[in-house]
Design a protein around this motif. Structure first.
Motif, mmCIF file in Angstrom:
data_model
loop_
_atom_site.group_PDB
_atom_site.id
_atom_site.type_symbol
_atom_site.label_atom_id
_atom_site.label_comp_id
_atom_site.label_asym_id
_atom_site.label_seq_id
_atom_site.Cartn_x
_atom_site.Cartn_y
_atom_site.Cartn_z
ATOM 1 N N ALA A 137 0.810 -1.217 0.000
ATOM 2 C CA ALA A 137 0.000 0.000 0.000
ATOM 3 C C ALA A 137 0.843 1.266 0.000
ATOM 4 O O ALA A 137 0.414 2.301 -0.515
ATOM 5 N N SER A 138 2.047 1.187 0.575
ATOM 6 C CA SER A 138 2.894 2.377 0.703
ATOM 7 C C SER A 138 3.323 2.925 -0.656
ATOM 8 O O SER A 138 3.712 4.095 -0.756
ATOM 9 N N GLY A 141 -0.145 4.861 -1.476
ATOM 10 C CA GLY A 141 -0.726 5.552 -0.337
ATOM 11 C C GLY A 141 -2.240 5.691 -0.420
ATOM 12 O O GLY A 141 -2.898 5.117 -1.304
ATOM 13 N N PRO A 142 -2.819 6.460 0.477
ATOM 14 C CA PRO A 142 -4.273 6.641 0.513
ATOM 15 C C PRO A 142 -4.850 7.197 -0.788
ATOM 16 O O PRO A 142 -5.971 6.851 -1.160
ATOM 17 N N TYR A 144 -3.927 6.513 -3.799
ATOM 18 C CA TYR A 144 -4.094 5.410 -4.748
ATOM 19 C C TYR A 144 -5.307 4.556 -4.385
ATOM 20 O O TYR A 144 -6.077 4.147 -5.263
ATOM 21 N N PRO A 159 -5.544 -2.063 3.179
ATOM 22 C CA PRO A 159 -4.168 -1.671 2.886
ATOM 23 C C PRO A 159 -3.179 -2.329 3.854
ATOM 24 O O PRO A 159 -3.417 -2.375 5.059
ATOM 25 N N GLY A 162 3.612 -0.668 5.541
ATOM 26 C CA GLY A 162 3.960 0.672 5.991
ATOM 27 C C GLY A 162 2.826 1.434 6.627
ATOM 28 O O GLY A 162 2.808 2.672 6.590
ATOM 29 N N VAL A 163 1.871 0.723 7.217
ATOM 30 C CA VAL A 163 0.699 1.394 7.798
ATOM 31 C C VAL A 163 0.943 1.686 9.274
ATOM 32 O O VAL A 163 0.861 0.794 10.120
ATOM 33 N N ALA A 167 -1.164 6.796 9.017
ATOM 34 C CA ALA A 167 -1.568 6.257 7.719
ATOM 35 C C ALA A 167 -2.899 5.534 7.832
ATOM 36 O O ALA A 167 -3.736 5.616 6.926
ATOM 37 N N ALA A 170 -5.688 7.896 7.523
ATOM 38 C CA ALA A 170 -5.833 8.372 6.146
ATOM 39 C C ALA A 170 -6.460 7.305 5.254
ATOM 40 O O ALA A 170 -7.287 7.621 4.382
ATOM 41 N N TYR A 171 -6.091 6.049 5.461
ATOM 42 C CA TYR A 171 -6.687 4.971 4.668
ATOM 43 C C TYR A 171 -8.168 4.809 4.980
ATOM 44 O O TYR A 171 -8.980 4.564 4.075
#
Length: 211
Positions: A137-138, A141-142, A144, A159, A162-163, A167, A170-171
């Motif tokens: 997911a990184s 990011g959100p 995408y 996601p 890297g969460v 993050a 944001a997701y």
């Protein structure tokens, strides 16, 4: 508790957090699973790339009993899926499409399928997977995730990669149904590190993921 595909979807929406354990110490990994369960984190994935992962799954299943979610991660091959299920895993998590995912679905096991592109989303959804693991997911990011949800607004995306806590927020704002969290939550606990710090982080992530 309902451990079907539908039941996993409900659990994802209720808990909004999947803890990902990839440890270098099997005993520490087991203790990490148990600490997370005690802290109220019921969706736990034990990566098969970790030390003695199948033994950790088997031991955790014996300790937690049948009425618990216990996932196997990094399921790549059909043999991975079979061995993980035999060890007691009732949730299969893959980094992408392939034989491991297909065997998991064939067995009727709840699955979290790794996808990154629209084509992979279509292929995974056609297999009948439980949810879609946006990985890594990184990379996008959100933003995408938000773009990807435009053609797939009703599909459940999780996601992973890297969460951290910021993050995760944001997701969720971008429409994620849940997040999968490894090192920002687990830290060094599965390598023999601090379980008290793990418990503190678990409480923090639960607060972030609460509705």
């Amino acid at each position: 508790m309902d451990f079907t595909t539908a039941g996993f979807g409900t659990a994802l929406r209720d808990e909004r957090l999947v803890a990902i354990i990839r440890g270098t110490d099997a005993e520490a990994s087991f203790r990490t699973v148990m600490a997370l369960a005690e802290e109220g984190v019921p969706l736990v994935e034990i990566s098969l790339s970790g030390s003695d992962a199948l033994a950790v799954i088997e031991r955790a299943r014996a300790a937690l009993g049948e009425a618990a979610w216990l996932g196997a991660g990094t399921v790549l091959t059909a043999e991975d899926a079979r061995r993980a299920a035999d060890a007691g895993a009732n949730l299969m998590v893959t980094p992408g499409l392939g034989a491991g995912l297909e065997e998991s679905v064939r067995r009727g096991l709840p699955t979290l399928a790794g996808v990154m592109t629209p084509s992979e989303v279509i292929a995974a959804n056609a297999l009948g997977v439980s949810a879609l693991k946006l990985f890594p997911a990184s990379v996008g990011g959100p933003a995408y995730l938000q773009a990807l949800r435009a053609p797939f607004p009703d599909l459940p995306f999780v996601p992973v990669g890297g969460v951290d806590a910021a993050a995760a927020r944001a997701y969720f704002a971008a429409g994620a149904v849940a997040v999968g969290v490894g090192s920002p939550l687990i830290g060094d606990a599965a390598d023999g590190g601090d379980l008290a710090a793990l418990r503190k982080r678990a409480a923090e992530f639960k607060a972030v993921c609460a509705r």
